[in-house]
Motif scaffolding. Structure first.
Motif, PDB file in Angstrom:
ATOM      1  N   ARG A 137       0.833  -1.208   0.000  1.00 49.93           N
ATOM      2  CA  ARG A 137       0.000   0.000   0.000  1.00 49.93           C
ATOM      3  C   ARG A 137       0.869   1.261   0.000  1.00 49.93           C
ATOM      4  O   ARG A 137       0.547   2.243  -0.677  1.00 49.93           O
ATOM      5  CB  ARG A 137      -0.930   0.009   1.221  1.00 49.93           C
ATOM      6  CG  ARG A 137      -2.180  -0.829   1.021  1.00 49.93           C
ATOM      7  CD  ARG A 137      -3.199  -0.551   2.121  1.00 49.93           C
ATOM      8  NE  ARG A 137      -4.470  -1.209   1.889  1.00 49.93           N
ATOM      9  CZ  ARG A 137      -5.456  -0.707   1.139  1.00 49.93           C
ATOM     10  NH1 ARG A 137      -5.286   0.470   0.542  1.00 49.93           N
ATOM     11  NH2 ARG A 137      -6.595  -1.361   0.996  1.00 49.93           N
ATOM     12  N   THR A 138       1.971   1.224   0.743  1.00 49.13           N
ATOM     13  CA  THR A 138       2.869   2.386   0.779  1.00 49.13           C
ATOM     14  C   THR A 138       3.456   2.650  -0.604  1.00 49.13           C
ATOM     15  O   THR A 138       3.477   3.799  -1.075  1.00 49.13           O
ATOM     16  CB  THR A 138       3.999   2.148   1.798  1.00 49.13           C
ATOM     17  OG1 THR A 138       3.441   1.940   3.094  1.00 49.13           O
ATOM     18  CG2 THR A 138       4.941   3.351   1.836  1.00 49.13           C
ATOM     19  N   ALA A 139       3.926   1.594  -1.263  1.00 46.12           N
ATOM     20  CA  ALA A 139       4.502   1.760  -2.603  1.00 46.12           C
ATOM     21  C   ALA A 139       3.476   2.304  -3.577  1.00 46.12           C
ATOM     22  O   ALA A 139       3.769   3.200  -4.379  1.00 46.12           O
ATOM     23  CB  ALA A 139       5.058   0.423  -3.090  1.00 46.12           C
ATOM     24  N   ASN A 140       2.260   1.786  -3.531  1.00 48.71           N
ATOM     25  CA  ASN A 140       1.224   2.236  -4.457  1.00 48.71           C
ATOM     26  C   ASN A 140       0.782   3.665  -4.171  1.00 48.71           C
ATOM     27  O   ASN A 140       0.515   4.440  -5.100  1.00 48.71           O
ATOM     28  CB  ASN A 140       0.024   1.284  -4.415  1.00 48.71           C
ATOM     29  CG  ASN A 140       0.250   0.042  -5.262  1.00 48.71           C
ATOM     30  OD1 ASN A 140       0.120   0.080  -6.481  1.00 48.71           O
ATOM     31  ND2 ASN A 140       0.612  -1.059  -4.609  1.00 48.71           N
ATOM     32  N   THR A 141       0.734   4.036  -2.897  1.00 46.73           N
ATOM     33  CA  THR A 141       0.370   5.409  -2.547  1.00 46.73           C
ATOM     34  C   THR A 141       1.447   6.385  -3.002  1.00 46.73           C
ATOM     35  O   THR A 141       1.146   7.459  -3.565  1.00 46.73           O
ATOM     36  CB  THR A 141       0.142   5.531  -1.027  1.00 46.73           C
ATOM     37  OG1 THR A 141      -0.892   4.620  -0.625  1.00 46.73           O
ATOM     38  CG2 THR A 141      -0.258   6.950  -0.655  1.00 46.73           C
ATOM     39  N   LEU A 142       2.702   6.044  -2.755  1.00 49.86           N
ATOM     40  CA  LEU A 142       3.806   6.893  -3.227  1.00 49.86           C
ATOM     41  C   LEU A 142       3.765   7.039  -4.745  1.00 49.86           C
ATOM     42  O   LEU A 142       3.945   8.142  -5.283  1.00 49.86           O
ATOM     43  CB  LEU A 142       5.148   6.303  -2.794  1.00 49.86           C
ATOM     44  CG  LEU A 142       5.537   6.457  -1.323  1.00 49.86           C
ATOM     45  CD1 LEU A 142       6.793   5.642  -1.029  1.00 49.86           C
ATOM     46  CD2 LEU A 142       5.766   7.929  -0.974  1.00 49.86           C
ATOM     47  N   ALA A 143       3.538   5.929  -5.444  1.00 50.31           N
ATOM     48  CA  ALA A 143       3.482   5.982  -6.903  1.00 50.31           C
ATOM     49  C   ALA A 143       2.352   6.880  -7.377  1.00 50.31           C
ATOM     50  O   ALA A 143       2.519   7.665  -8.328  1.00 50.31           O
ATOM     51  CB  ALA A 143       3.311   4.573  -7.463  1.00 50.31           C
ATOM     52  N   ARG A 144       1.223   6.787  -6.704  1.00 47.91           N
ATOM     53  CA  ARG A 144       0.061   7.581  -7.132  1.00 47.91           C
ATOM     54  C   ARG A 144       0.320   9.074  -7.005  1.00 47.91           C
ATOM     55  O   ARG A 144       0.034   9.854  -7.927  1.00 47.91           O
ATOM     56  CB  ARG A 144      -1.162   7.172  -6.310  1.00 47.91           C
ATOM     57  CG  ARG A 144      -2.435   7.810  -6.830  1.00 47.91           C
ATOM     58  CD  ARG A 144      -3.655   7.343  -6.091  1.00 47.91           C
ATOM     59  NE  ARG A 144      -4.851   7.856  -6.734  1.00 47.91           N
ATOM     60  CZ  ARG A 144      -6.049   7.852  -6.191  1.00 47.91           C
ATOM     61  NH1 ARG A 144      -6.218   7.346  -4.984  1.00 47.91           N
ATOM     62  NH2 ARG A 144      -7.098   8.343  -6.842  1.00 47.91           N
ATOM     63  N   TYR A 145       0.890   9.481  -5.885  1.00 43.74           N
ATOM     64  CA  TYR A 145       1.031  10.917  -5.652  1.00 43.74           C
ATOM     65  C   TYR A 145       2.324  11.490  -6.220  1.00 43.74           C
ATOM     66  O   TYR A 145       2.339  12.621  -6.716  1.00 43.74           O
ATOM     67  CB  TYR A 145       0.913  11.205  -4.142  1.00 43.74           C
ATOM     68  CG  TYR A 145      -0.501  11.004  -3.642  1.00 43.74           C
ATOM     69  CD1 TYR A 145      -1.514  11.911  -3.960  1.00 43.74           C
ATOM     70  CD2 TYR A 145      -0.837   9.885  -2.892  1.00 43.74           C
ATOM     71  CE1 TYR A 145      -2.818  11.715  -3.532  1.00 43.74           C
ATOM     72  CE2 TYR A 145      -2.145   9.673  -2.453  1.00 43.74           C
ATOM     73  CZ  TYR A 145      -3.137  10.596  -2.791  1.00 43.74           C
ATOM     74  OH  TYR A 145      -4.418  10.399  -2.377  1.00 43.74           O
TER      75      TYR A 145
END
Length: 548
Positions: A137-145
């Protein structure tokens, strides 16, 4: 036009793959299926061949070693482009991506260029444990923003592409391998289209086998998020966007004949070609063709502008006074390396040196008790070898060497392999010239090393006259085709003078190197000898198996 291609990559998936293919066929009976297997030791490859023999819609690509998940997916993209499919759907082979979602994926692709099955969209679920879910989830959130990716999911491979989108994507800009590939590829998708969609999936734990993601892959993914964030801010706004190149124009791989390559680095041609770039001491470090990596076998090569005959003409006309100026350091280099390999050679016998140049290596072999013969295309160098070094040399190539010469106990080839337009053909000739049990020793460029990985396009050996850059796997494949057995490899050491060191730095564009070279050349410092052994040039010892 073919319709949909469903792709998955396998490594040790013998317990899953037959059931997976059956379920894919049940949901998309009209789709073709492509599987890329990275030489699975558990029998996945032979099982896939059996399944493909029963169903013409199943296509299998066998790669000779574990070349990475990212390059397998890039191969699938190139395959879909080459065969003019309408859609490409990619998924994992371990049932973490349930085939029941394939019909939804295909339906959404009718109105979108890109679709992704998402664990983190509303209604999605994931069977990961707490720690792994937190990391994901952290990786995907960082990628999104940080990367401006509009979907909640960026790291799963359950995704669909219109092949028209693949034509618009700059696939050559995707550098990541492994699991980081998925994040970078969706970043490139975002640059090519705004028609993206996601739908919720239940990401299930694999049904059999073990997960292959490592801690190293996790750290690589985090690094790549920040690398891509830098590109988003400081590179892409000023870059010229380049859609995917025409695959049909790519040259076939010398090893496997595949047309599916990734462009590691673009061409850097000089306005006017200087023949001196084909000297042994060439200063042409800043020009080369496209540097390509075969996605099928992993061989890295330079897309040269010239055919084999033209290259031979260049080498035949080479003269190299800089080499003679530094001939003492060449003697030190060959004597040093000969001592390293001497325990693996017969005590004496007939030795052939291919690409013997000015005869230094022949003289060193002669000093060590061998009856020597050289083969050298340069008329100037062959003449110097005979008149000054007093060594016997055939001016030309191994192909033209009279049959009565040989067979040989030892054949050597120093810093030549990377120059050959057709290395497999040359190694087959070497095999035919060796006695059974004879030894073949050569040095060549070794790209599977820390130095080229750090230097990237600034690695000094990317240059016009170097046609191939080898990994251990690629060399092993080539040697096997030629009937030769790799016995040992180790670092090769070049010994050069301080003056020549500055000469090379100047050729690479290092500020002040020319001045320092001129200063050192006027003092005793010019004769200081410097050994270089970064490991990006390696020495390989091979044998022709005994016929018995």
């Amino acid at each position: 036009m073919p319709g949909t291609l469903v792709f998955t990559a396998t490594y040790n998936e013998a317990d899953n793959v037959e059931n997976l293919l059956n379920e894919i066929i049940s949901h998309l009976p009209d789709a073709d299926i492509l599987i890329v297997d990275d030489h699975s030791p558990d029998g996945t490859g032979p099982l896939l061949d059996q399944l493909a023999a029963k169903n013409s819609r199943i296509h299998v690509v066998h790669r000779p070693s574990k070349l990475g998940l990212g390059t397998a997916h890039l191969l699938a993209m190139k395959y879909a482009l080459h065969h003019n499919y309408e859609h490409l759907i990619t998924m994992d082979a371990d049932f973490s991506h349930n085939p029941k979602y394939l019909t939804i994926m295909k339906q959404l692709l009718e109105d979108n260029d890109f679709v992704i099955g998402s664990r983190y969209a509303k209604g999605g679920r994931c069977d990961y444990g707490l720690v792994r879910t937190l990391i994901s989830r952290t990786a995907n959130t960082l990628a999104r923003y940080l990367l401006g990716i509009p979907t909640h999911e960026a790291t799963t491979s359950y995704r669909g592409f219109s092949v028209d989108l693949l034509r618009q994507m700059d696939l050559n800009s995707i550098w990541s391998d492994g699991y980081s590939f998925f994040m970078e590829s969706i970043f490139v998708v975002r640059l090519a289209t705004r028609k993206l969609a996601e739908f919720p999936i239940h990401f299930e734990d694999r049904r059999a086998g073990t997960s292959k993601i490592s801690k190293r892959e996790i750290f690589k993914a985090i690094y790549n998020i920040f690398r891509l964030f830098y590109r988003r801010l400081f590179v892409i706004p000023f870059a010229v966007y380049q859609p995917n190149a025409d695959i049909e124009k790519d040259p076939p791989c010398e090893n496997c004949n595949s047309l599916f390559h990734m462009e590691m680095f673009p061409a850097r041609f000089a306005a006017n070609e200087d023949p001196s770039i084909y000297q042994c001491t060439s200063a042409g470090h800043r020009t080369h063709g496209r540097i390509l990596k075969c996605l099928h076998c992993g061989l890295v090569f330079n897309e040269t502008r010239h055919d084999a005959e033209k290259l031979l003409d260049f080498y035949s006309d080479v003269e190299d006074p800089t080499y003679l100026k530094n001939i003492d350091s060449r003697f030190k280099t060959f004597r040093y390396n000969f001592e390293k390999i001497k325990p693996r050679l017969p005590a004496s016998g007939k030795l052939l040196d291919i690409g013997s140049y000015c005869g230094v290596s022949l003289k060193v072999a002669h000093e060590n008790g061998f009856e020597t013969l050289g083969v050298e295309p340069s008329k100037w160098a062959a003449r110097y070898s005979e008149e000054v070094m007093q060594e016997r040399v055939f001016q030309g190539t191994l192909k033209d060497l009279p049959a009565e010469e040989g067979p040989f106990d030892v054949i050597t080839m120093w810093d030549v392999m990377e120059h050959l337009p057709h290395p497999v053909e040359e190694m087959k000739r070497i095999h035919s010239r060796l006695k059974p049990g004879g030894v073949f020793v050569f040095s060549t460029l070794f790209i599977d090393n820390w130095y080229p990985k750090i230097m990237k396009e600034r690695w000094p050996w990317y240059m016009d006259m170097h046609l191939f850059y080898f990994t251990l796997d690629a060399l092993s494949q080539l040697l096997t085709k030629a009937g030769l057995e790799l016995v040992h490899h180790q670092k090769y050491t070049h010994i050069i003078t301080l003056e020549y060191f500055f000469f090379k730095l100047d050729a690479l564009g290092v500020f002040g190197a020319k001045y320092l070279g001129e200063v050192s050349g006027k003092t005793r410092l010019r004769n200081i000898m410097i050994p270089f052994s970064f490991g990006d040039i390696q020495m390989f010892i091979c044998k022709r198996p005994d016929d018995s």
